[in-house]
Design a protein around this motif. Structure first.
Motif, PDB file in Angstrom:
ATOM      1  N   LEU A  21       0.979  -1.248   0.012  1.00 39.54           N
ATOM      2  CA  LEU A  21      -0.066   0.110  -0.031  1.00 39.54           C
ATOM      3  C   LEU A  21       0.766   1.249  -0.023  1.00 39.54           C
ATOM      4  O   LEU A  21       0.673   2.265  -0.696  1.00 39.54           O
ATOM      5  CB  LEU A  21      -0.938   0.073   1.078  1.00 39.54           C
ATOM      6  CG  LEU A  21      -2.291  -0.962   1.177  1.00 39.54           C
ATOM      7  CD1 LEU A  21      -3.074  -0.903   2.659  1.00 39.54           C
ATOM      8  CD2 LEU A  21      -3.190  -0.358  -0.126  1.00 39.54           C
ATOM      9  N   LEU A  22       1.951   1.298   0.804  1.00 37.71           N
ATOM     10  CA  LEU A  22       2.764   2.225   0.878  1.00 37.71           C
ATOM     11  C   LEU A  22       3.544   2.532  -0.427  1.00 37.71           C
ATOM     12  O   LEU A  22       3.808   3.734  -0.781  1.00 37.71           O
ATOM     13  CB  LEU A  22       3.990   2.292   1.961  1.00 37.71           C
ATOM     14  CG  LEU A  22       3.295   2.573   3.275  1.00 37.71           C
ATOM     15  CD1 LEU A  22       4.541   2.162   4.537  1.00 37.71           C
ATOM     16  CD2 LEU A  22       3.015   3.949   3.362  1.00 37.71           C
ATOM     17  N   ILE A  23       3.905   1.701  -1.074  1.00 36.78           N
ATOM     18  CA  ILE A  23       4.608   1.683  -2.448  1.00 36.78           C
ATOM     19  C   ILE A  23       3.747   2.169  -3.648  1.00 36.78           C
ATOM     20  O   ILE A  23       3.852   3.115  -4.322  1.00 36.78           O
ATOM     21  CB  ILE A  23       5.157   0.146  -3.079  1.00 36.78           C
ATOM     22  CG1 ILE A  23       6.334  -0.265  -2.057  1.00 36.78           C
ATOM     23  CG2 ILE A  23       5.764   0.278  -4.359  1.00 36.78           C
ATOM     24  CD1 ILE A  23       6.716  -1.433  -2.178  1.00 36.78           C
ATOM     25  N   LEU A  42       2.975  19.092  -1.279  1.00 37.96           N
ATOM     26  CA  LEU A  42       3.625  18.798  -0.023  1.00 37.96           C
ATOM     27  C   LEU A  42       3.211  18.177   1.330  1.00 37.96           C
ATOM     28  O   LEU A  42       3.875  17.100   1.772  1.00 37.96           O
ATOM     29  CB  LEU A  42       4.249  20.276   0.264  1.00 37.96           C
ATOM     30  CG  LEU A  42       5.142  20.188   1.320  1.00 37.96           C
ATOM     31  CD1 LEU A  42       6.604  19.321   1.331  1.00 37.96           C
ATOM     32  CD2 LEU A  42       5.512  21.819   1.810  1.00 37.96           C
ATOM     33  N   GLU A  43       2.085  18.496   1.481  1.00 34.84           N
ATOM     34  CA  GLU A  43       1.379  17.942   2.711  1.00 34.84           C
ATOM     35  C   GLU A  43       1.092  16.346   2.568  1.00 34.84           C
ATOM     36  O   GLU A  43       1.474  15.454   3.429  1.00 34.84           O
ATOM     37  CB  GLU A  43       0.153  18.556   2.942  1.00 34.84           C
ATOM     38  CG  GLU A  43      -0.574  18.035   4.365  1.00 34.84           C
ATOM     39  CD  GLU A  43      -1.977  18.673   4.784  1.00 34.84           C
ATOM     40  OE1 GLU A  43      -2.299  18.150   5.826  1.00 34.84           O
ATOM     41  OE2 GLU A  43      -2.281  19.510   4.171  1.00 34.84           O
ATOM     42  N   LEU A  44       0.920  16.020   1.408  1.00 38.06           N
ATOM     43  CA  LEU A  44       0.647  14.557   0.983  1.00 38.06           C
ATOM     44  C   LEU A  44       1.969  13.735   0.934  1.00 38.06           C
ATOM     45  O   LEU A  44       2.160  12.850   1.651  1.00 38.06           O
ATOM     46  CB  LEU A  44      -0.174  14.387  -0.153  1.00 38.06           C
ATOM     47  CG  LEU A  44      -0.672  12.823  -0.783  1.00 38.06           C
ATOM     48  CD1 LEU A  44      -1.455  12.314   0.592  1.00 38.06           C
ATOM     49  CD2 LEU A  44      -1.243  13.089  -1.830  1.00 38.06           C
ATOM     50  N   LYS A  45       2.985  14.548   0.579  1.00 37.30           N
ATOM     51  CA  LYS A  45       4.089  13.850   0.294  1.00 37.30           C
ATOM     52  C   LYS A  45       4.751  13.677   1.814  1.00 37.30           C
ATOM     53  O   LYS A  45       5.402  12.496   2.069  1.00 37.30           O
ATOM     54  CB  LYS A  45       5.175  14.850  -0.388  1.00 37.30           C
ATOM     55  CG  LYS A  45       6.435  14.425  -0.533  1.00 37.30           C
ATOM     56  CD  LYS A  45       7.365  15.112  -1.361  1.00 37.30           C
ATOM     57  CE  LYS A  45       6.902  15.271  -2.646  1.00 37.30           C
ATOM     58  NZ  LYS A  45       7.806  16.284  -3.488  1.00 37.30           N
ATOM     59  N   LEU A  46       4.781  14.456   2.815  1.00 35.17           N
ATOM     60  CA  LEU A  46       5.064  14.629   4.107  1.00 35.17           C
ATOM     61  C   LEU A  46       4.400  13.257   4.840  1.00 35.17           C
ATOM     62  O   LEU A  46       5.020  12.572   5.507  1.00 35.17           O
ATOM     63  CB  LEU A  46       5.041  15.884   4.784  1.00 35.17           C
ATOM     64  CG  LEU A  46       5.678  17.058   4.357  1.00 35.17           C
ATOM     65  CD1 LEU A  46       5.393  18.556   5.134  1.00 35.17           C
ATOM     66  CD2 LEU A  46       7.161  16.565   4.651  1.00 35.17           C
ATOM     67  N   ILE A  48       2.924  10.563   3.765  1.00 33.30           N
ATOM     68  CA  ILE A  48       3.213   9.539   3.055  1.00 33.30           C
ATOM     69  C   ILE A  48       4.807   8.985   3.492  1.00 33.30           C
ATOM     70  O   ILE A  48       5.023   7.808   4.057  1.00 33.30           O
ATOM     71  CB  ILE A  48       3.356   9.159   1.592  1.00 33.30           C
ATOM     72  CG1 ILE A  48       1.966   9.327   0.952  1.00 33.30           C
ATOM     73  CG2 ILE A  48       3.981   8.122   0.971  1.00 33.30           C
ATOM     74  CD1 ILE A  48       1.808   9.470  -0.434  1.00 33.30           C
ATOM     75  N   ARG A  49       5.441  10.028   3.650  1.00 31.81           N
ATOM     76  CA  ARG A  49       6.870   9.793   4.076  1.00 31.81           C
ATOM     77  C   ARG A  49       7.072   9.535   5.647  1.00 31.81           C
ATOM     78  O   ARG A  49       7.728   8.733   5.928  1.00 31.81           O
ATOM     79  CB  ARG A  49       7.925  11.079   3.756  1.00 31.81           C
ATOM     80  CG  ARG A  49       9.259  11.087   4.124  1.00 31.81           C
ATOM     81  CD  ARG A  49      10.053  12.419   4.154  1.00 31.81           C
ATOM     82  NE  ARG A  49       9.902  12.719   2.673  1.00 31.81           N
ATOM     83  CZ  ARG A  49      10.385  13.985   2.470  1.00 31.81           C
ATOM     84  NH1 ARG A  49      10.659  14.908   3.352  1.00 31.81           N
ATOM     85  NH2 ARG A  49      10.373  14.237   0.976  1.00 31.81           N
ATOM     86  N   THR A  50       6.242  10.172   6.266  1.00 33.26           N
ATOM     87  CA  THR A  50       6.044   9.789   7.773  1.00 33.26           C
ATOM     88  C   THR A  50       5.316   8.429   8.111  1.00 33.26           C
ATOM     89  O   THR A  50       5.984   7.681   8.912  1.00 33.26           O
ATOM     90  CB  THR A  50       5.184  10.869   8.331  1.00 33.26           C
ATOM     91  OG1 THR A  50       5.895  12.172   8.240  1.00 33.26           O
ATOM     92  CG2 THR A  50       5.144  10.575  10.015  1.00 33.26           C
ATOM     93  N   TRP A  51       4.522   8.112   7.100  1.00 30.19           N
ATOM     94  CA  TRP A  51       3.991   6.651   7.279  1.00 30.19           C
ATOM     95  C   TRP A  51       5.227   5.513   7.015  1.00 30.19           C
ATOM     96  O   TRP A  51       5.034   4.506   7.462  1.00 30.19           O
ATOM     97  CB  TRP A  51       2.660   6.404   6.351  1.00 30.19           C
ATOM     98  CG  TRP A  51       1.612   6.774   6.935  1.00 30.19           C
ATOM     99  CD1 TRP A  51       0.471   7.879   6.459  1.00 30.19           C
ATOM    100  CD2 TRP A  51       0.781   6.053   7.902  1.00 30.19           C
ATOM    101  NE1 TRP A  51      -0.543   7.871   7.403  1.00 30.19           N
ATOM    102  CE2 TRP A  51      -0.272   6.940   8.249  1.00 30.19           C
ATOM    103  CE3 TRP A  51       1.387   5.025   8.788  1.00 30.19           C
ATOM    104  CZ2 TRP A  51      -1.254   6.163   9.352  1.00 30.19           C
ATOM    105  CZ3 TRP A  51       0.257   4.769   9.968  1.00 30.19           C
ATOM    106  CH2 TRP A  51      -0.834   5.320  10.203  1.00 30.19           C
ATOM    107  N   LEU A 287       5.944  14.506  13.948  1.00 27.41           N
ATOM    108  CA  LEU A 287       5.494  13.705  12.392  1.00 27.41           C
ATOM    109  C   LEU A 287       4.865  14.784  11.417  1.00 27.41           C
ATOM    110  O   LEU A 287       3.960  15.170  11.480  1.00 27.41           O
ATOM    111  CB  LEU A 287       4.337  12.700  13.050  1.00 27.41           C
ATOM    112  CG  LEU A 287       4.629  11.632  14.105  1.00 27.41           C
ATOM    113  CD1 LEU A 287       3.429  10.703  14.446  1.00 27.41           C
ATOM    114  CD2 LEU A 287       6.157  10.932  13.916  1.00 27.41           C
ATOM    115  N   PRO A 288       5.993  15.027  10.355  1.00 28.25           N
ATOM    116  CA  PRO A 288       5.576  15.947   9.407  1.00 28.25           C
ATOM    117  C   PRO A 288       4.464  15.452   8.732  1.00 28.25           C
ATOM    118  O   PRO A 288       4.266  14.229   8.238  1.00 28.25           O
ATOM    119  CB  PRO A 288       6.841  15.952   8.448  1.00 28.25           C
ATOM    120  CG  PRO A 288       8.041  15.571   9.459  1.00 28.25           C
ATOM    121  CD  PRO A 288       7.307  14.636  10.440  1.00 28.25           C
TER     122      PRO A 288
END
Length: 316
Positions: A21-23, A42-46, A48-51, A287-288
Motif C-alpha cells: 500500500l505504501l509503495i 507537499l502535505e501529502l508527500k510529508l 506518506i514519508r512519515t507513514w 511527525l511531518p
C-alpha cells in the motif's frame, strides 16, 4: 540485532500488504506530481514519508525479539510523555519530579520484559499515582499543586500506562504462559491495523454522510454518522481479519472490531479535548504531515488497554 524468523505466514503476508500500500501510494503521488506539477503536493508527500517511518518502526516491534520491541515501544511512550509535558507547561518547581516520571517508563516496560503481570498492571495507577503527589509535597510549592499533580498523573496514564498495553498485547502469551510467543505480534498487528483503519473509516463515513455533530465544541468534524459507520466497518474488518491473526471466534472477532471502533473514537475526542483546553490544534510537530505523536496515537490510548483486557479475559 536479532530478527524473529519464526513469524506466522499470515503476519508476513499482512506486513507485505502494508508495504505494498505504501509503495502504491508513493508511486501514485509521484505520477500525480508529474502530471499536475502546478498543484501543491507537499502535505501529502510529508504524510506518506512519515507513514514509511511509522510502518518501519512498527515492523521492528514485530520482527525483532522482545527486548527490541519493548525498547521501541518504550521510546514511543517517552516521546509521547515529553510532548504532553511540553504542552502542559509544568511548574519550574516540579522539574525534579519529572525525572521520576520519566524513570517510570523503563520500569513499566521492564515488568513486561520479566513477565510480571501483577506489577505491570498496578505500578502506575497505584504506586506511581501515590508517589507523584508525595514527591511534589516535598518540593514545598503549594501554588497550583492540584493542577500540576493531576496533569502529571494524567500524562503518565495515557502516555505510559495506556500505550504500554501495546507491549502487553505483544507479550500476552508470555505473561500468561498460554499460547505461542508468535501469537503476540499477530495480536498487536490486529490491534494497530484496526485502530488506524477505524480512523480512516470514520473520516470517510463522516465526510460522505455526516450530518449530526457528536461533540461540536471538542471536535467539530466528528459526526454520529462517521462514528457509527466507522465502528460498524471496523467490526466487519475485525470479523474478516480475526481468523487470520487471532484466536477469536467469528463473534468475538466482530465484537473486538466494534470495541476498537468505539474506543478509538473516544480516545480521539478525549485527546482533542486536552488540546482544546491547552489551546493548540496539534500536539506537536514530530511527525511531518500528521502533527505530534499524540495526534497519531490518540485512538490507541483507549483501544490498547481495552483490547488487551478483552483478549486476556476471553483467551488468556
Amino acid at each position: 540485532m536479532m530478527i524473529n524468523l519464526l513469524l506466522p505466514p499470515a503476519l508476513i503476508t499482512a506486513l507485505e500488504g502494508v508495504f505494498a500500500l505504501l509503495i502504491t501510494a508513493s508511486l501514485t503521488l509521484f505520477i500525480l506530481g508529474k502530471r499536475y506539477p502546478q498543484k501543491n503536493w507537499l502535505e501529502l508527500k510529508l504524510r506518506i514519508r512519515t507513514w514509511w517511518w511509522i510502518v518501519a518502526c512498527f515492523s521492528l516491534t514485530l520482527l525483532g525479539n522482545m527486548p527490541i520491541a519493548l525498547l521501541v515501544l518504550g521510546l514511543v511512550s517517552f516521546l509521547a510523555l515529553k510532548e504532553y509535558l511540553t504542552l502542559c507547561s509544568t511548574r519550574t518547581a516540579d522539574h525534579v519530579v519529572l525525572f521520576w516520571a520519566y524513570l517510570c517508563i523503563p520500569l513499566q516496560y521492564y515488568w513486561l520484559g520479566v513477565h510480571w503481570y501483577g506489577m505491570f498492571i498496578i505500578f502506575i495507577p497505584v504506586y506511581v499515582f501515590l508517589f507523584v503527589p508525595m514527591r511534589m509535597v516535598l518540593v514545598g510549592e503549594t501554588q497550583g499543586f492540584l493542577k500540576a499533580a493531576a496533569s502529571l498523573q494524567w500524562g503518565l496514564m495515557i502516555c505510559v500506562f495506556c500505550l504500554s498495553h501495546m507491549g502487553a498485547v505483544l507479550a500476552l502469551p508470555l505473561l500468561t504462559g498460554i499460547g505461542k510467543a508468535e501469537h503476540g505480534p499477530m495480536l498487536l498487528f490486529y490491534l494497530v491495523a484496526l485502530t488506524q483503519l477505524n480512523d480512516v473509516a470514520q473520516y470517510l463515513w463522516g465526510k460522505s454522510f455526516g450530518r449530526r455533530k457528536v461533540s461540536p465544541k471538542v471536535s467539530p468534524n466528528k459526526t454520529l454518522e462517521g462514528f457509527l459507520g466507522g465502528a460498524l466497518t471496523t467490526s466487519l474488518l475485525g470479523w474478516l481479519l480475526g481468523p487470520l491473526l487471532t484466536p477469536f471466534s467469528p463473534l468475538h472477532a466482530a465484537l473486538a472490531g466494534f470495541l476498537i471502533g468505539v474506543m478509538g473514537f473516544i480516545g480521539d475526542i478525549v485527546i482533542s479535548a486536552v488540546k482544546r483546553d491547552i489551546g493548540v490544534k496539534d500536539s506537536g510537530r514530530l511527525l511531518p504531515g500528521h502533527g505530534g505523536i499524540l495526534d497519531r496515537l490518540d485512538s490507541l490510548t483507549y483501544t490498547a488497554p481495552l483490547f488487551f483486557h478483552y483478549t486476556h479475559y476471553l483467551y488468556y
